[in-house]
Write a protein that holds these residues in place. Structure first.
Motif, short mmCIF file in Angstrom:
data_model
loop_
_atom_site.label_atom_id
_atom_site.label_comp_id
_atom_site.label_asym_id
_atom_site.label_seq_id
_atom_site.Cartn_x
_atom_site.Cartn_y
_atom_site.Cartn_z
N ASP A 95 40.96 31.49 91.13
CA ASP A 95 39.66 32.16 91.23
C ASP A 95 38.82 32.09 89.97
OD1 ASP A 95 40.11 32.82 93.84
OD2 ASP A 95 40.88 34.82 93.40
N TRP A 96 39.17 31.25 89.02
CA TRP A 96 38.32 31.08 87.85
C TRP A 96 36.97 30.53 88.30
CZ3 TRP A 96 39.67 33.15 83.36
CH2 TRP A 96 41.02 33.40 83.12
N GLY A 97 35.91 31.06 87.71
CA GLY A 97 34.58 30.66 88.13
C GLY A 97 34.22 29.26 87.66
N THR A 98 34.07 28.35 88.58
CA THR A 98 33.64 26.99 88.26
C THR A 98 32.30 26.74 88.95
OG1 THR A 98 34.92 26.11 90.13
CG2 THR A 98 35.99 26.14 87.97
N GLU A 99 31.35 26.21 88.20
CA GLU A 99 29.98 26.14 88.69
C GLU A 99 29.19 25.14 87.86
OE1 GLU A 99 26.67 27.05 90.92
OE2 GLU A 99 28.57 28.08 91.19
N GLU A 100 28.20 24.53 88.46
CA GLU A 100 27.21 23.78 87.70
C GLU A 100 25.84 24.19 88.19
OE1 GLU A 100 26.13 19.47 85.81
OE2 GLU A 100 27.58 19.54 87.45
N ILE A 108 37.60 23.55 85.41
CA ILE A 108 38.95 23.31 84.91
C ILE A 108 39.09 21.81 84.72
CG2 ILE A 108 41.40 23.69 85.30
CD1 ILE A 108 39.77 26.27 85.23
N GLU A 109 39.17 21.36 83.47
CA GLU A 109 39.22 19.94 83.16
C GLU A 109 40.23 19.68 82.05
OE1 GLU A 109 34.57 18.57 83.99
OE2 GLU A 109 35.29 18.84 81.94
N ASP A 110 41.04 18.65 82.23
CA ASP A 110 41.99 18.21 81.20
C ASP A 110 42.87 19.36 80.72
OD1 ASP A 110 40.82 15.63 81.28
OD2 ASP A 110 39.26 16.28 79.87
N GLY A 111 43.24 20.24 81.64
CA GLY A 111 44.16 21.32 81.32
C GLY A 111 43.56 22.48 80.56
N VAL A 112 42.22 22.61 80.55
CA VAL A 112 41.56 23.74 79.89
C VAL A 112 40.45 24.26 80.80
CG1 VAL A 112 42.04 22.86 77.57
CG2 VAL A 112 39.87 22.30 78.67
#
Length: 270
Positions: A95-100, A108-112
């Motif tokens: 549920d981490w907020g990912t948005e553009e 969430i990219e490259d483990g961060v």
């Protein structure tokens, strides 16, 4: 105890009003957040009937090792168990907020967990932590911050004792010029508890390990294992909210670039 992930809340404070856009993750954009009314709900649990022919065994769980960083804080700090952990690879909570949008990019990219703001004055926070009752519980919450690009008074860090659905939290952050900022958000008001300079907070981009030691009615900020400052707050230990998350605000940068990794909260003896 069954752990349920919370809804993620991200707030951006741009210079002009923008509209919310529906996404798969609940995201809130607003100038002045509105605290929704909440209601405690008691959910009855069904009583299980034992089988006459089989015995149910408890489901085995993997114990998360206590990090050595907790043991090195102080000889009087005695760790009990890990409360919560997120390494982003593998991803434990979804549920981490990912948005553009026109204001920011988060993913969430490259483990961060990566954030890029696209204008000044944007306030961002997010959590996918479980809903924990932290009444009169002490702990050490820590995580890596990878700052790729920042300017002046931009600041970034961790939120704790948070209830992001109601826009209430505490935050411990550092700035691009080597200051530290401690914040409390409650009743639609952001209270800057302390803004100060420390020789142990390096300015500019870099990788920093932030830690927050919450003990009774105080919390202490650590940067790379070094104690920075202890803030005393009456009745802090009575705050029930127990979400953990991340925080950043672009004060002077058009593009503040920061990532978080290796977040972990460890309960300690009172």
């Amino acid at each position: 105890v069954t752990i349920q992930p919370t809804l993620t809340v991200m707030v951006v404070d741009p210079s002009s009003v923008i509209e919310a856009t529906p996404e798969s993750t609940q995201t809130v954009f607003e100038i002045e957040p509105v605290i929704p009314a909440t209601e405690a709900v008691t959910i009855p649990t069904a009583t299980s009937i034992p089988s006459a022919t089989a015995t149910q065994l408890p489901t085995p769980t993997k114990t998360i090792p206590i990090p050595e960083s907790v043991r090195k804080i102080d000889q009087n700090v005695v760790p009990k168990a890990v409360l919560w952990k997120e390494e982003f690879e593998p991803l434990r909570f979804t549920d981490w907020g990912t948005e553009e949008s026109k204001n920011f990019y988060s993913a969430i990219e490259d483990g961060v967990f990566r954030l890029v703001t696209k204008s000044r004055g944007n306030r961002f926070y997010s959590s996918a932590a479980p809903q924990l009752d932290m009444l009169e519980r002490d702990y050490y919450y820590e995580g890596d911050m990878i700052v790729d690009d920042c300017t002046g008074n931009d600041f970034y860090g961790l939120v704790f004792k948070a209830s992001l659905d109601t826009d209430e939290y505490f935050a411990a952050t550092i700035t691009c010029v080597g200051h530290y900022r401690l914040i409390r958000r409650i009743d639609d008001v952001t209270d800057p508890l302390r803004i100060a300079v420390s020789d142990d907070v390096s300015p500019g981009p870099g990788t920093y390990r932030l830690g927050i030691l919450v003990k009774s009615d105080s919390f202490t900020l650590y940067v790379d294992g070094v104690e920075i400052y202890t803030q005393i707050l009456k009745d802090l230990g009575k705050v029930v909210s127990g979400e953990f998350g991340v925080y950043a605000q672009s004060v002077e940068s058009e593009e503040l670039r920061v990532s978080w990794d290796n977040l972990i909260a460890t309960e300690i003896e009172r």
